[in-house]
Each structure stands twice: as structure tokens, then as C-alpha cells.
Scaffold this motif. Structure first.
Motif, PDB file in Angstrom:
ATOM      1  N   PRO A 204       0.831  -1.205   0.000  1.00 38.57           N
ATOM      2  CA  PRO A 204       0.000   0.000   0.000  1.00 38.57           C
ATOM      3  C   PRO A 204       0.864   1.253   0.000  1.00 38.57           C
ATOM      4  N   LEU A 205       0.487   2.229  -0.796  1.00 41.16           N
ATOM      5  CA  LEU A 205       1.180   3.510  -0.962  1.00 41.16           C
ATOM      6  C   LEU A 205       2.473   3.350  -1.758  1.00 41.16           C
ATOM      7  N   SER A 206       3.249   2.294  -1.506  1.00 43.19           N
ATOM      8  CA  SER A 206       4.479   2.091  -2.266  1.00 43.19           C
ATOM      9  C   SER A 206       4.178   1.900  -3.742  1.00 43.19           C
ATOM     10  N   ARG A 207       3.144   1.100  -4.040  1.00 44.24           N
ATOM     11  CA  ARG A 207       2.811   0.851  -5.447  1.00 44.24           C
ATOM     12  C   ARG A 207       2.444   2.153  -6.157  1.00 44.24           C
ATOM     13  N   ASP A 208       1.763   3.052  -5.451  1.00 44.18           N
ATOM     14  CA  ASP A 208       1.394   4.338  -6.053  1.00 44.18           C
ATOM     15  C   ASP A 208       2.630   5.212  -6.261  1.00 44.18           C
ATOM     16  N   TYR A 209       3.557   5.137  -5.332  1.00 46.52           N
ATOM     17  CA  TYR A 209       4.799   5.902  -5.472  1.00 46.52           C
ATOM     18  C   TYR A 209       5.569   5.458  -6.715  1.00 46.52           C
ATOM     19  N   PHE A 210       5.728   4.139  -6.892  1.00 48.44           N
ATOM     20  CA  PHE A 210       6.479   3.642  -8.048  1.00 48.44           C
ATOM     21  C   PHE A 210       5.787   4.020  -9.358  1.00 48.44           C
ATOM     22  N   ARG A 211       4.463   3.935  -9.385  1.00 46.46           N
ATOM     23  CA  ARG A 211       3.738   4.337 -10.587  1.00 46.46           C
ATOM     24  C   ARG A 211       3.937   5.829 -10.868  1.00 46.46           C
ATOM     25  N   SER A 212       3.975   6.643  -9.806  1.00 44.10           N
ATOM     26  CA  SER A 212       4.150   8.087 -10.002  1.00 44.10           C
ATOM     27  C   SER A 212       5.499   8.412 -10.636  1.00 44.10           C
ATOM     28  N   LEU A 213       6.508   7.586 -10.380  1.00 42.98           N
ATOM     29  CA  LEU A 213       7.818   7.825 -10.994  1.00 42.98           C
ATOM     30  C   LEU A 213       7.737   7.692 -12.507  1.00 42.98           C
TER      31      LEU A 213
END
Length: 302
Positions: A204-213
Motif C-alpha cells: 500500500p502507498l508504495s505501489r502508487d509511489y512507483f507508478r508516479s515515478l
């Protein structure tokens, strides 16, 4: 609060147990007293404070009123410092003693905790440190519930009631198998990897961070496999199933199964993740927490 309010620390602890567990019966079992003792303590508190703290629902347990929620928030800090005061009085002129509960984001733990616990233990051997690990949301809830007093987290999706102090930053990097055409390049752009299958650290949250990159780089990742395990992601990359983006970097490139994964610096202008020391806002840290924070600053500070 009425000026003549009169209650004991024991009654406050009984209320805390009932509020956290949502049940007089469960609170009595935790503390090993009778249910009537819990009920009497809560009733006494409500009478002395002049407000209702708990709503009793037959067969549905207990729920906090608005006043009860505010009182519980303040109470956790008060009881922590009551314990701190007692231990300080017992150890006047000596060293810190007692227990300290620390939370840690699960992928940070193996990189940070061993060194921190060793150095803190050397400086304060009479303090017993208990560690809980989890994803960012779980550790935030542990801070709110009082399960831990402070935590090591990424500054990623933290809520406004969580205070944070930046200790270090962790820039993202790419991980590729050793036979990848770019494995010897030393660096890479996300656009050079976007068409290849990706192994996603799916927390959770990490997956969104990686996608944002990828969005910042103007490309879309092709996620083939997902895992909540940092080491599984590394092993999948080493076995040739795709590439990955991670933040914490081991000192070696070997995986658990004997494979090898090669780290590449990302040349895209991407934000690094701040590593922070977090605690619940409005709660004064104990002496033990302040000492642990000082060790964190010395060990991890940039």
C-alpha cells in the motif's frame, strides 16, 4: 474537567483497556480483574469528569463518544509519562530504564533496525526495545493506538496527525538481471525500461509511489508480477522475469536463491523518498524515545 475530579491511575488504565478492546469483558481478561471492577472504574471516571465516555450497546460492545475519543487521545500520552515519571524516580542518578515500543516500515527494517538496536542497546542497556513491523498504514495505526511510541517510515502518504523528522533520503534505482543489455551501463532512464516487464513491490502507498515515478518520466510501466516481499522482487529480477524499481539498496547483489540482480542509477529527475522518524502529534516523547531518536539521527542522518 471539574476542579474536584478525583480518580486514580488504575481507573484510567481500566478505562484505556475497555476503550481499546471495545468490551468490559475483554478488558477484565487482559488486566486479570473482575468485569465489575472495569465497569465501576469507567462509571466513576464519567461521574467525576461530568461527561459520558463510552456508549454501552447490549451484545455489541462499547463505542467511544466524541468526548471519549478526545479523552483517550490525551490519556495515552498521560499514562506513558506517568510510567516515565515512575521509572525516572526509581532510577535517579542512574540510567534510562523500562520499555520502548518502536514501529518500522517492513522494507526499511532490515536496513536500519539491526544497527540502531545495537547502538541504542550499547548506550542504554536497561531499556527493553520492542519492535513492530508493517506497511505504512499499519504502523500509523500503531502510533495512534499507542502500540508504538515512534516509528521509522518513509514520508509517503503520512496523515496530518503524524509528526515527522527527516533523517535521510532514499533515491529510487532500477534493478535488472545480470544478462540485461544495460546491466553494465551503470545508469538508465525509465523510458529505456518501460517496454519491458516489471516486477512491482506491491505494498500500500508504495505501489502508487512507483507508478508516479513513471508518470513523471512520461511513460507507463508494464507490470507482469507483483509481490509484497522485497526479497522476492529481487529474486524475480535475478531470474530474468523483468526489472524492478526499489529504494533501499543492499551492500551486495546476491539474492536468497543464489541469483544476482544488478542495480542501475536512474538518470531521470525523480524525487527521493525521505526516511523519517514519526510520532503522533501532540504527544510529548518519553526520555527513552528521545534517546532513541538521538541514536537515529547520529546513525542515519545525512
Amino acid at each position: 474537567m471539574p476542579k474536584d475530579a478525583n480518580f486514580t491511575l488504575v481507573q484510567l488504565r481500566y478505562f484505556l483497556a475497555a476503550a481499546e478492546l471495545g468490551s468490559m469483558t475483554a478488558a477484565a481478561q487482559r488486566i486479570n480483574v473482575s468485569q465489575s471492577a472495569i465497569s465501576t472504574a469507567v462509571t466513576h471516571l464519567e461521574r467525576e469528569l461530568g461527561v459520558q465516555l463510552l456508549i454501552r450497546r447490549h451484545a455489541k460492545g462499547l463505542s467511544l463518544t466524541r468526548a471519549g475519543e478526545r479523552f483517550l487521545h490525551e490519556l495515552r500520552g498521560f499514562l506513558t509519562h506517568a510510567e516515565d515519571l515512575t521509572e525516572a524516580a526509581r532510577s535517579l542518578g542512574t540510567e534510562l530504564v523500562g520499555e520502548l515500543a518502536v514501529g518500522c516500515f517492513q522494507t526499511l527494517a532490515p536496513f536500519c533496525l539491526p544497527r540502531l538496536l545495537r547502538e541504542f542497546g550499547q548506550a542504554h542497556p536497561a531499556v527493553r526495545v520492542q519492535v513492530t513491523e508493517g506497511d505504512i498504514r499499519a504502523v500509523q495505526e500503531d502510533l495512534r493506538s499507542g502500540t508504538c511510541e515512534l516509528a521509522l517510515l518513509y514520508d509517503l502518504g503520512l496523515d496530518p496527525d503524524i509528526e515527522r523528522e527527516v533523517l535521510a533520503v532514499a533515491p529510487p534505482y532500477a534493478l535488472v538481471p545480470p544478462d540485461h543489455p544495460l546491466a553494465g551501463a551503470g545508469s538508465v532512464r525509465l523510458a529505456e525500461l518501460a517496454a519491458e516487464p516489471m516486477i512491482l513491490l506491491d505494498l500500500p502507498l508504495s505501489r502508487d509511489y512507483f507508478r508516479s515515478l513513471f508518470l513523471k518520466a512520461g511513460v507507463e510501466p508494464r507490470v507482469r508480477h507483483r509481490s509484497t516481499s522485497y526479497e522476492t522482487v529481487r529474486a524475480m529480477v535475478a531470474a530474468g522475469h523483468g526489472f524492478a524499481i526499489l529504494n533501499q539498496r543492499p551492500v551486495h547483489d546476491a539474492t536468497y536463491d543464489g541469483g544476482r540482480a544488478v542495480a542501475l542509477r536512474l538518470t531521470d529527475p525523480l524525487p527521493a523518498l525521505p526516511v523519517v522518524l514519526a510520532r503522533l502529534a501532540g504527544i510529548r516523547p518519553t526520555g527513552r524515545a528521545q534517546a532513541f531518536a538521538a541514536v537515529c539521527r547520529a546513525a542515519l542522518g545525512t
